[in-house]
Each structure stands twice: as C-alpha cells, then as structure tokens.
Design an enzyme around this catalytic site. Structure first.
Site, PDB file in Angstrom:
ATOM      1  N   CYS A  97       0.833  -1.203   0.000  1.00 27.36           N
ATOM      2  CA  CYS A  97       0.000   0.000   0.000  1.00 27.36           C
ATOM      3  C   CYS A  97       0.867   1.252   0.000  1.00 27.36           C
ATOM      4  O   CYS A  97       0.579   2.217  -0.708  1.00 27.36           O
ATOM      5  CB  CYS A  97      -0.930  -0.018   1.212  1.00 27.36           C
ATOM      6  N   CYS A 105      -6.593  -4.482   6.826  1.00 23.38           N
ATOM      7  CA  CYS A 105      -7.798  -3.645   6.851  1.00 23.38           C
ATOM      8  C   CYS A 105      -8.904  -4.175   5.957  1.00 23.38           C
ATOM      9  O   CYS A 105     -10.085  -3.968   6.241  1.00 23.38           O
ATOM     10  CB  CYS A 105      -7.445  -2.208   6.465  1.00 23.38           C
TER      11      CYS A 105
END
Length: 359
Positions: free
Chosen positions: A95, A188
């Site tokens: 990410c 997440c």
C-alpha cells in the site's frame, strides 16, 4: 489522514510549522461496510469521520480521494495472487509503495503540492536518508523501505522523533478526539480477520497433500496450500506424529503440485536470502558487498549480514542462521548510526536457504 491519532498529530505539526496543509482521507474500499470498524478498524466510514473532525480542529481543508479501484488492483488482488503463488505478502508495504507514495504523491504533485505528510513512525533527515523512529516498538521504516530517493524527497514524517505515548499526549493537548483511539491491527480489507477464509472465498478449495520432508511420507491433507506460510506450526492437522516426536513446521509451499512440506524446526534455518526488485534509497548502489544489518519481517530482530546488489537482485549472507523466512516479505538493509539506523535499501524475498544449498 487515516482517522487515527498519528496522522492527525502529523497534520497538526505540519500546520503549526507553517506549511499550507490540506487533509486528505483515502477511500480505499468499494464497500466501506465490509472493512473493519471500531478498535480494529482502518479505512472505514468511521475513520473518515474521525479524520474530518480532526481536520476541523486543526483548521485545515479536508477532502476524500476515492482510490478504491487502484487499491483493489494494486493491493488486494496482489495479496491474493501472492498467496496463490506460495508467497506471504505484506499488504501494508504494498500500500505504501503503490498507493500512498505513488498514486497519492503523483496526484498531489500534479495539483501543485510539494510533499505528502504522513503519520508513519520513521525519521527523514536533512540528508534525505530514512531512519528508524526513536520509538523502536512503533518503528515503520521497514514498510517504507520500498520508497525511492525521489519519493522520499517529497515526503515528510513529523513523528519520527516522538514516542507513541508522546503523540497521544499531544493529541489530547490539542483536543483531538482520536487521542485515545486504539491503533488499527492486521489487514484492513479482511473484515473479520479470517485471512484463510478470505483467501478461500477467492481461490476456492483445492485439496492437496502435506508431506514430511524427512521421510517423504504424506502425513496430512489440506484444502488449499495458500492457507499456509513458512514457519507455521498451528493448524496443520497432521494425521500422524513425527517419528522423533518433535513438532513439525511448514518448510515450503509448492503451488504447482499443491503440496505443503513440513519438517523439524531446525530445517527452517537459513543464512542466505535472495531478493528481487531492489530499491536502494541511500544513494549509489554499492559496487561490492557491504557489512550491515538486515530485517526480514515487519517486527523481526535485525541480523548482521553481508549484502550485495547485482542489477535486479539482492543477496544477503547472514552472519547467523534465522528461522521462518517467507518469500514475499521484504529484506531491508540498515546501517547502524548514532543518529538512528539508516535504511540503505530493500528487496522482495524470493528464496532463502542454508549456504551451500542450491538457490
């Protein structure tokens, strides 16, 4: 601004330092209700509201940037593909590489901003070198080691000289409601924390054998090799105990044959690590082997090593054997320094072995 305490304090410090700051929250889920909420959350609607409230208290403009499609392609799909290939990826590292310091930074620069400010616990000195945080327990330099020199030149990490406790105390002084908000944990985009179930929903069930490396015998079965990682002991469901009575650990995953190989703990020991796609952030790539330290997992203990880089490959010769090194993780090289360990560079681990064995 993720909606957590770190990014809120980072934004407040940047604004107080005189920068013209704009708060940006990233909408990363195509369906935010499927992401975690509460204490284990990250990137949820709740987080977006917390980020907006923090921006209001700080007194800065606030926007939400929708990067759900890019996140899904570059992080979620990559995560699934890596497990299907028998590797163990780090989605936070990906990410940072693909979203926060590529897509976000590119858009920010195109809009006329000079840099991206984040709440990562790491230091970036006037010399442009990335260093560990003073709070070693919260240090995030490992997941930032994929950044290029150019990306670091447009990055600001205001929290690197503070401990997490100091950040929370400052948030309370600034009347930021997220002062006591728990940190997010795990992955997440996996709502219930069940990584195996998440992968099963995308890759299906593919039964295969669990083989003992010592005897060559089939000692169990599995429903998908992707559900295992090197070094794993729990959840193997072996049908028979080992002849020596010792526990068995996952030694390797072979997607082509859908086989999981297990063996004794000592068989996990490696002292040579190979990596691909090296990124050298500390200047010129060394022309010969250098003596440094390497970190081989997000919260792993640094190990002394000799590191050499040849075009698209990095090799680390460890000064002592370590166990449970999984392909797909990062090998990050550090140079010890009185002002804080300096990140030299990183690569994605492809293989790990005992010296003298074939690569």
């Amino acid at each position: 601004m993720s909606g957590g305490v770190d990014s809120a304090v980072a934004a407040a410090r940047a604004a107080e330092a005189g920068y013209d700051v704009t708060g940006v929250h990233l909408a990363l889920s195509r369906n935010p209700q499927t992401y975690r909420s509460g204490a284990r959350g990250c990137c949820t609607l709740e987080d977006a509201r917390d980020a907006r409230r923090a921006a209001d208290v700080i007194g800065i403009p606030f926007y939400v940037w929708d990067m759900a499609d890019r996140f899904h392609a570059d992080v979620v799909d990559d995560f699934v593909a890596e497990y299907a290939a028998g590797r163990t990826p780090n989605p936070c590292l990906r990410c940072n590489e693909k979203i926060k310091f590529a897509a976000v930074l590119d858009r920010a620069l195109a809009l006329g901003f000079d840099a991206v400010v984040t709440g990562h616990h790491a230091r970036l000195g006037a010399d442009g070198l990335l260093r560990r945080s003073v709070d070693l327990g919260k240090d995030q330099s490992y997941v930032l080691a994929v950044l290029t020199r150019e990306q670091l030149a447009h990055s600001i990490f205001p929290l690197g000289d503070s401990t997490k406790a100091q950040v929370r105390e400052e948030a309370a002084r600034r009347d930021l409601a997220v002062a006591e908000k728990p940190d997010s944990h795990d992955i997440c985009f996996i709502a219930d924390g069940d990584t195996r179930g998440f992968l099963h929903s995308r890759l299906g069930g593919t039964p295969g054998d669990i083989v003992d490396a010592t005897t060559g015998e089939v000692v169990g079965t599995h429903e998908g090799a992707y559900a295992y990682t090197v070094g794993q002991r729990r959840g193997l469901d072996l049908r028979r105990p080992a002849a020596d009575g010792k526990p068995r650990y996952v030694l390797s995953i072979t997607p082509v044959t859908n086989t999981v190989t297990v063996g004794p703990a000592e068989a996990l020991e490696v002292d040579r690590v190979h990596g691909e796609r090296p990124v050298w952030t500390a200047g010129e790539v060394p022309s010969s082997e250098i003596d440094c330290e390497v970190q081989l997992r997000a919260h792993g203990e640094p190990v002394r090593a000799g590191v050499r880089v040849d075009s698209d490959r990095l090799v680390a010769e460890l000064h002592r054997p370590v166990r449970g090194i999984a392909a797909g993780q990062a090998v990050v090289a550090y140079r010890p320094d009185p002002a804080g360990d300096i990140v030299l560079g990183s690569a994605t681990i492809t293989t790990a072995e005992r010296a003298g064995a074939p690569a």
